[in-house]
Scaffold this motif. Structure first.
Motif, mmCIF file in Angstrom:
data_model
loop_
_atom_site.group_PDB
_atom_site.id
_atom_site.type_symbol
_atom_site.label_atom_id
_atom_site.label_comp_id
_atom_site.label_asym_id
_atom_site.label_seq_id
_atom_site.Cartn_x
_atom_site.Cartn_y
_atom_site.Cartn_z
ATOM 1 N N THR A 53 74.774 31.071 64.396
ATOM 2 C CA THR A 53 75.591 31.415 63.239
ATOM 3 C C THR A 53 76.985 31.799 63.714
ATOM 4 N N VAL A 54 77.997 31.245 63.063
ATOM 5 C CA VAL A 54 79.381 31.538 63.448
ATOM 6 C C VAL A 54 79.705 32.974 63.052
ATOM 7 N N PHE A 71 73.133 33.801 68.384
ATOM 8 C CA PHE A 71 71.848 33.112 68.302
ATOM 9 C C PHE A 71 70.797 33.920 69.040
ATOM 10 N N LYS A 72 69.532 33.561 68.823
ATOM 11 C CA LYS A 72 68.422 34.208 69.526
ATOM 12 C C LYS A 72 67.881 33.256 70.569
ATOM 13 N N VAL A 93 75.374 26.495 62.908
ATOM 14 C CA VAL A 93 75.697 25.368 63.788
ATOM 15 C C VAL A 93 74.585 25.222 64.816
ATOM 16 N N GLU A 94 74.358 23.998 65.269
ATOM 17 C CA GLU A 94 73.427 23.737 66.358
ATOM 18 C C GLU A 94 74.224 23.733 67.655
ATOM 19 N N VAL A 95 73.776 24.529 68.627
ATOM 20 C CA VAL A 95 74.476 24.612 69.910
ATOM 21 C C VAL A 95 73.529 24.243 71.038
ATOM 22 N N THR A 96 74.101 23.808 72.145
ATOM 23 C CA THR A 96 73.333 23.532 73.355
ATOM 24 C C THR A 96 73.443 24.746 74.263
#
Length: 150
Positions: A53-54, A71-72, A93-96
């Motif tokens: 989450t931004v 993020f968790k 958002v999806e992050v790597t």
């Protein structure tokens, strides 16, 4: 030598064997290149994806200013820098997430962003390698010695 009743000069047979050898050598080199990974692609672990989450969004007119996302991962909450712009606060958002320990100085990227070489062009590269060896074999056949009737 006669093949199916047709007289084949020995020079042609030698050139055909050499051309076949060049094609086989090209295939073997392509297999070796693929096995060793000389095309620049690798199978290394690029991490996992996480839903973030931004926390702080940054407009895209500010170059080099990263956003902050939360993020968790591993049962813990993390707040890290996000290499993106133009997101609203609270936007998912999806992050790597890279493998290894997660620290506060970590920079994550969008999961759908391309970050370097991919395996998409590897098959084409190997095919072109074999075709170039085939072309070399064909060129060797064109340079065969010719016999002029005397």
């Amino acid at each position: 030598m006669r093949i199916w009743g047709v007289l084949i000069p020995p020079d042609y047979l030698r050139l055909a064997a050499a051309g076949t050898g060049v094609v086989v050598l090209g295939v073997l080199i392509a297999v070796l290149v693929d096995t060793v990974g000389l095309l620049g692609t690798s199978e290394e672990d690029e991490g996992s994806t996480a839903r973030a989450t931004v926390v702080t969004g940054v407009p895209c007119d500010r170059a080099g200013a990263p956003e902050t996302v939360a993020f968790k991962a591993g049962g813990k909450d993390h707040r890290v820098r996000f290499d993106g712009c133009g997101h609203a606060e609270g936007e998912p958002v999806e992050v790597t997430v890279p493998p290894g320990p997660l620290n506060d100085d970590l920079l994550v990227h969008a999961a759908d962003a391309t970050v370097g070489d991919t395996k998409d062009g590897e098959g084409l590269g190997l095919l072109l390698l074999v075709l170039s060896s085939t072309a070399g074999a064909g060129y060797a056949f064109l340079l065969r010695p010719t016999r002029h009737p005397t």
